[in-house]
Design a protein around this motif. Structure first.
Motif, PDB file in Angstrom:
ATOM      1  N   GLU A   1       0.807  -1.214   0.000  1.00 55.32           N
ATOM      2  CA  GLU A   1       0.000   0.000   0.000  1.00 55.32           C
ATOM      3  C   GLU A   1       0.848   1.277   0.000  1.00 55.32           C
ATOM      4  O   GLU A   1       0.530   2.257  -0.672  1.00 55.32           O
ATOM      5  CB  GLU A   1      -0.924   0.012   1.217  1.00 55.32           C
TER       6      GLU A   1
ATOM      7  N   GLU B   1       1.204   3.394  -5.269  1.00 53.39           N
ATOM      8  CA  GLU B   1       0.817   4.552  -6.075  1.00 53.39           C
ATOM      9  C   GLU B   1       2.031   5.198  -6.742  1.00 53.39           C
ATOM     10  O   GLU B   1       1.972   5.598  -7.909  1.00 53.39           O
ATOM     11  CB  GLU B   1       0.073   5.575  -5.221  1.00 53.39           C
TER      12      GLU B   1
ATOM     13  N   CYS C   1       3.045   2.950  -9.710  1.00 48.60           N
ATOM     14  CA  CYS C   1       2.123   3.055 -10.852  1.00 48.60           C
ATOM     15  C   CYS C   1       2.237   4.406 -11.559  1.00 48.60           C
ATOM     16  O   CYS C   1       2.081   4.482 -12.783  1.00 48.60           O
ATOM     17  CB  CYS C   1       0.694   2.826 -10.381  1.00 48.60           C
ATOM     18  N   ALA C   2       2.522   5.453 -10.793  1.00 48.96           N
ATOM     19  CA  ALA C   2       2.630   6.792 -11.383  1.00 48.96           C
ATOM     20  C   ALA C   2       3.768   6.876 -12.385  1.00 48.96           C
ATOM     21  O   ALA C   2       3.742   7.712 -13.293  1.00 48.96           O
ATOM     22  CB  ALA C   2       2.815   7.832 -10.285  1.00 48.96           C
TER      23      ALA C   2
ATOM     24  N   ARG D   1       2.415   4.664 -19.426  1.00 53.27           N
ATOM     25  CA  ARG D   1       1.173   4.072 -19.906  1.00 53.27           C
ATOM     26  C   ARG D   1       1.081   4.035 -21.422  1.00 53.27           C
ATOM     27  O   ARG D   1       0.340   3.217 -21.974  1.00 53.27           O
ATOM     28  CB  ARG D   1      -0.018   4.823 -19.303  1.00 53.27           C
TER      29      ARG D   1
ATOM     30  N   LEU E   1      -6.540   0.220  -2.669  1.00 49.38           N
ATOM     31  CA  LEU E   1      -5.797   1.219  -3.427  1.00 49.38           C
ATOM     32  C   LEU E   1      -5.667   0.808  -4.894  1.00 49.38           C
ATOM     33  O   LEU E   1      -5.826   1.636  -5.797  1.00 49.38           O
ATOM     34  CB  LEU E   1      -4.409   1.421  -2.808  1.00 49.38           C
ATOM     35  N   ALA E   2      -5.368  -0.454  -5.144  1.00 49.36           N
ATOM     36  CA  ALA E   2      -5.235  -0.933  -6.524  1.00 49.36           C
ATOM     37  C   ALA E   2      -6.516  -0.692  -7.309  1.00 49.36           C
ATOM     38  O   ALA E   2      -6.485  -0.278  -8.471  1.00 49.36           O
ATOM     39  CB  ALA E   2      -4.878  -2.417  -6.532  1.00 49.36           C
TER      40      ALA E   2
ATOM     41  N   ARG F   1      -8.790   1.609  -6.622  1.00 52.34           N
ATOM     42  CA  ARG F   1      -8.956   3.057  -6.825  1.00 52.34           C
ATOM     43  C   ARG F   1      -8.096   3.540  -7.980  1.00 52.34           C
ATOM     44  O   ARG F   1      -8.464   4.476  -8.698  1.00 52.34           O
ATOM     45  CB  ARG F   1      -8.577   3.823  -5.550  1.00 52.34           C
ATOM     46  N   LEU F   2      -6.948   2.899  -8.177  1.00 50.09           N
ATOM     47  CA  LEU F   2      -6.044   3.275  -9.266  1.00 50.09           C
ATOM     48  C   LEU F   2      -6.485   2.689 -10.610  1.00 50.09           C
ATOM     49  O   LEU F   2      -5.859   2.953 -11.636  1.00 50.09           O
ATOM     50  CB  LEU F   2      -4.620   2.814  -8.948  1.00 50.09           C
TER      51      LEU F   2
ATOM     52  N   LEU G   1      -6.558  -0.543 -11.496  1.00 48.07           N
ATOM     53  CA  LEU G   1      -5.788  -1.703 -11.935  1.00 48.07           C
ATOM     54  C   LEU G   1      -6.671  -2.945 -11.977  1.00 48.07           C
ATOM     55  O   LEU G   1      -7.565  -3.121 -11.139  1.00 48.07           O
ATOM     56  CB  LEU G   1      -4.626  -1.968 -10.971  1.00 48.07           C
TER      57      LEU G   1
END
Length: 268
Positions: free
Chosen positions: A20, A24, A27-28, A32, A52-53, A55-56, A58
């Motif tokens: 956690e 983020e 991933c940022a 992409r 969190l995943a 929400r992102l 994924l």
């Protein structure tokens, strides 16, 4: 004549456990524009990794019970193949490795010169500056020397957790025969060499900090013994003195459509 990989799907897989605090940031930095999908497999984390995943955005797969680092990767690769990946990049979500190297690793595979690419912490000559503990660095160098002798290659290291594979590699290797523990990575790389796949290396800086995942001293010793065992079995298999399923062409491969029992999947 090398055969170039056509420009099919590129999927990044994130084998996650209590990630956690770093997910983020990781991933940022994933480019992409070079990636078609990102799949996170959560190995029964005790923190908010799954929430969190999601929400992102994924694709998220959840193991109801902890299957171990190797077991996590088996699910990662199976899910990526089922989604039509031609190239799969395995990146730890603990922010140790730079996601910005993904396009370079992908292009090396697309050239047709390599079947898999590893991000080497040693080539960049910055492992110790990045915070790698001395005992890990010394162990890395000693184990790499031993495996280069046993396997008959000259790689800079066998222990990085940053790797990219073509679909053919993942469909060929008997990955189900491998350990569900940390030695899975080493077994997989040795299998690829055993079955004649070409390995490329790219310099990869690596960060070590409290939030990053790491094996302790006791786990490192167990891992080291597993690495030496893998190298010895590799050599004995080459000499026809071992019938280990790890290096057998009829060994169990990943099965399409088979998800871990009870796994909860969102986005697949």
């Amino acid at each position: 004549m090398p055969v170039a990989v056509h420009r099919g799907k590129v999927i990044v897989v994130l084998p996650a456990y209590n990630a956690e605090r770093t997910l983020e940031k990781t991933c940022a930095e994933i480019p992409r524009e070079a990636v078609d999908d990102v799949i996170l497999v959560d190995d029964a984390s005790r923190d908010g990794t799954v929430a969190l995943a999601r929400r992102l955005g994924l694709t998220t797969i959840v193991h109801p019970v902890n299957r171990g680092y190797g077991g996590n990767q088996k699910t990662c690769y199976q899910a990526a193949l089922e989604r039509g990946a031609e190239i799969v990049v395995m990146l730890h979500p603990d922010y140790q490795y730079p996601p910005t190297l993904i396009p370079a690793m992908v292009e090396m595979l697309r050239s047709g010169l390599f079947d898999l690419v590893i991000g080497s912490r040693v080539l960049v000559r910055g492992a110790l500056k990045g915070g790698m503990p001395i005992y890990k660095y010394v162990g890395n160098r000693c184990l790499t020397l031993a495996q280069n002798v046993l396997v008959g290659r000259k790689l800079s290291e066998y222990h990085t957790g940053y790797r990219a594979f073509t679909r053919r590699v993942l469909e060929t290797l008997p990955l189900e025969e491998n350990s569900d523990g940390f030695v899975f990575d080493n077994q997989m790389l040795c299998q690829a060499i055993y079955f004649g796949f070409s390995v490329g290396e790219v310099s990869s800086p690596c960060r070590y900090f409290p939030e990053a995942s790491s094996i302790g001293l006791r786990g490192s010793v167990r891992y080291g013994l597993g690495v030496l065992h893998t190298g010895l079995i590799f050599r004995m298999s080459r000499w026809g003195m071992s019938a280990s399923p790890i290096f057998h062409r009829e060994g169990r491969r990943l099965e399409a459509g088979r998800s871990p029992e009870g796994a909860r999947i969102r986005g697949l």
